[in-house]
Design an enzyme around this catalytic site. Sequence first.
Site, PDB file in Angstrom:
ATOM      1  N   GLU A 189       0.717  -1.167   0.039  1.00  0.00           N
ATOM      2  CA  GLU A 189      -0.123   0.071  -0.173  1.00  0.00           C
ATOM      3  C   GLU A 189       0.910   1.297  -0.032  1.00  0.00           C
ATOM      4  OE1 GLU A 189      -3.801  -0.515   2.361  1.00  0.00           O
ATOM      5  OE2 GLU A 189      -2.262  -1.444   3.834  1.00  0.00           O
TER       6      GLU A 189
ATOM      7  N   HIS B 201      -6.920 -10.630   6.381  1.00  0.00           N
ATOM      8  CA  HIS B 201      -7.306 -10.480   4.897  1.00  0.00           C
ATOM      9  C   HIS B 201      -6.311 -11.713   4.086  1.00  0.00           C
ATOM     10  CE1 HIS B 201      -9.277  -7.059   6.094  1.00  0.00           C
ATOM     11  NE2 HIS B 201      -8.361  -6.202   5.864  1.00  0.00           N
TER      12      HIS B 201
HETATM   13  C1  BG6 Z   1      -8.107  -2.660   6.297  1.00  0.00           C
HETATM   14  C2  BG6 Z   1      -6.722  -2.240   7.134  1.00  0.00           C
HETATM   15  O1  BG6 Z   1      -8.684  -3.613   6.892  1.00  0.00           O
HETATM   16  O2  BG6 Z   1      -7.834  -2.944   4.956  1.00  0.00           O
HETATM   17  C3  BG6 Z   1      -6.158  -1.257   6.375  1.00  0.00           C
HETATM   18  O3  BG6 Z   1      -7.197  -2.070   8.524  1.00  0.00           O
HETATM   19  C4  BG6 Z   1      -5.823  -1.328   4.944  1.00  0.00           C
HETATM   20  O4  BG6 Z   1      -4.967  -0.853   6.966  1.00  0.00           O
HETATM   21  C5  BG6 Z   1      -7.254  -1.907   4.284  1.00  0.00           C
HETATM   22  O5  BG6 Z   1      -5.367  -0.181   4.273  1.00  0.00           O
HETATM   23  C6  BG6 Z   1      -7.024  -2.288   2.856  1.00  0.00           C
HETATM   24  O6  BG6 Z   1      -8.198  -2.577   2.573  1.00  0.00           O
HETATM   25  P1  BG6 Z   1      -8.462  -2.311   0.780  1.00  0.00           P
HETATM   26  O7  BG6 Z   1      -9.728  -2.670   0.438  1.00  0.00           O
HETATM   27  O8  BG6 Z   1      -8.370  -0.759   0.520  1.00  0.00           O
HETATM   28  O9  BG6 Z   1      -7.423  -2.855   0.099  1.00  0.00           O
END
Ligand code: BG6
Length: 487
Positions: free
Chosen positions: A225, A249
Amino acid sequence: MADIGPQDVAPAALAPPDPHVVVLFGASGDLARRKLLPGLFHLDRAGHLPDCQIVGTSLEAMTDADFRRLARESCESFGRGRLEEEEWDRFERRLSWVDGAAGAAGLADAVAKAEADIGEPCLRLHYLSVPPAAAQAVIRTLGDAGLVERSRIIMEKPFGTDLASAKELNAMVHEVFDEEQVFRIDHFLGKEAALNILALRFANGLFEPIWSRNFIDHIQIDVPETLTVEGRGGFYDATGAFRDMVVTHLFQVMAFVAMEPPVELAPAAITVEKNKVFRSMKGIRPEDVVRGRYEGYRQESGVAPDSDAETFIALKCRIDNWRWSGVPFYLRTGKAMAEGARIISIAFREPPKSMFPDGSGVGKKGPDHLTFDLDESSRISLSYYGKRPGPGMLVDKLSMQFSLNEIENQGDTLEAYERLIRDAMGGDHTLFTTAEGIEELWNTAAPMLEDPPEAMIYERGSWGPKQVHDLIEPNRWRLPFQRRWRG
Ligand code: BG6
């Protein structure tokens, strides 16, 4: 009206759920503003919300009008498409507010009023969009308010911080709610692309026969990210990348990739197979982990000056069963990295022998890959070597690609939270995590959590500490891609 007991099947297309009162705890918080309120609005306008009233609550003192204003701003800032007044008027009438300070009695009154407005028997969905420390208090309040019957609760991660705390939390939740009332949400599993893993694997005869150690060399699940922890320092510092992203995740997505075909496409059958994957995982050894912290993290607001939280983690996991023995799964995620991406990359074994002349290019660009992009466009690519046109026998890496944008009804896509809220209203546990699954994962993580390797500092905008390359030797990280996606 359907009862709230376990549902046997995950129907292909759901009938509209029964009327609901949704109680949104943490309704003025970040997740509610970015995802939940715009998501509920979208469900309403797409005709997926049943007759429904939404009661917002948090520690802030607000009025109905304040909440409606906050919800409108959220939908305008974070929702999809233009906000049409007629649609908004209908949605706004569903919203009411009760201050957290009103306690269990105030909450019970607010829900009773919302139920009276619906005017027929209805179910309740309590969405706990609150920090882990507050979840137990909310559950007690629900018990005291008599809001357990006809209810389901959606709980946000992290579900504990280790095995002992997860067990304690699960035991506490079970004092008030039965397991079939509990929906532990992992929004990655609500992504269209994650569900496409199941479709691709089990709706086709083509892939499953080669989905094993006999044909697959290694697998990467890579979610870098570019975001830092801005604005979330307090939460993040107590959580870190492993608990924020991996134990939730990345492991959940890995289970979809690695599980055996379930006996049916039904919540219980899928949960059994996912939990078998978790049980087959070998304990994560500290030497198979690279932890990192981006430069300047300790100066972020809300972060302790001597913080040991990691903002980056990469690990090698092993699933010790017949299908996957010897196939490493490499997982990586981090903040403040060079690019934002969410890919799963399956690297196939190379041919046992090359009959092509030297210099033809075979194998030059790594193995054949099947790549899933978990982004909204849900892309899939199969890369392989093919002949370069012209004389002789030179080969290039080519790819067959698919993107959701090519499909006519791509507009029907539900955002992950929308899909999962809708599933929970229908009592469908398929994409939610069980207490057993969570505890199994903490158990697997224990060796690393007990003896975490030192967090190495990495530059913002990089791909993490340099040790991440040693971890994956003799393989290489797919990201950054050598070739871009098409379109
Ligand atoms: C969240 C985390 O669950 O998922 C965050 O707490 C992260 O830190 C996010 O940025 C990422 O999710 P996505 O759907 O934007 O990839």
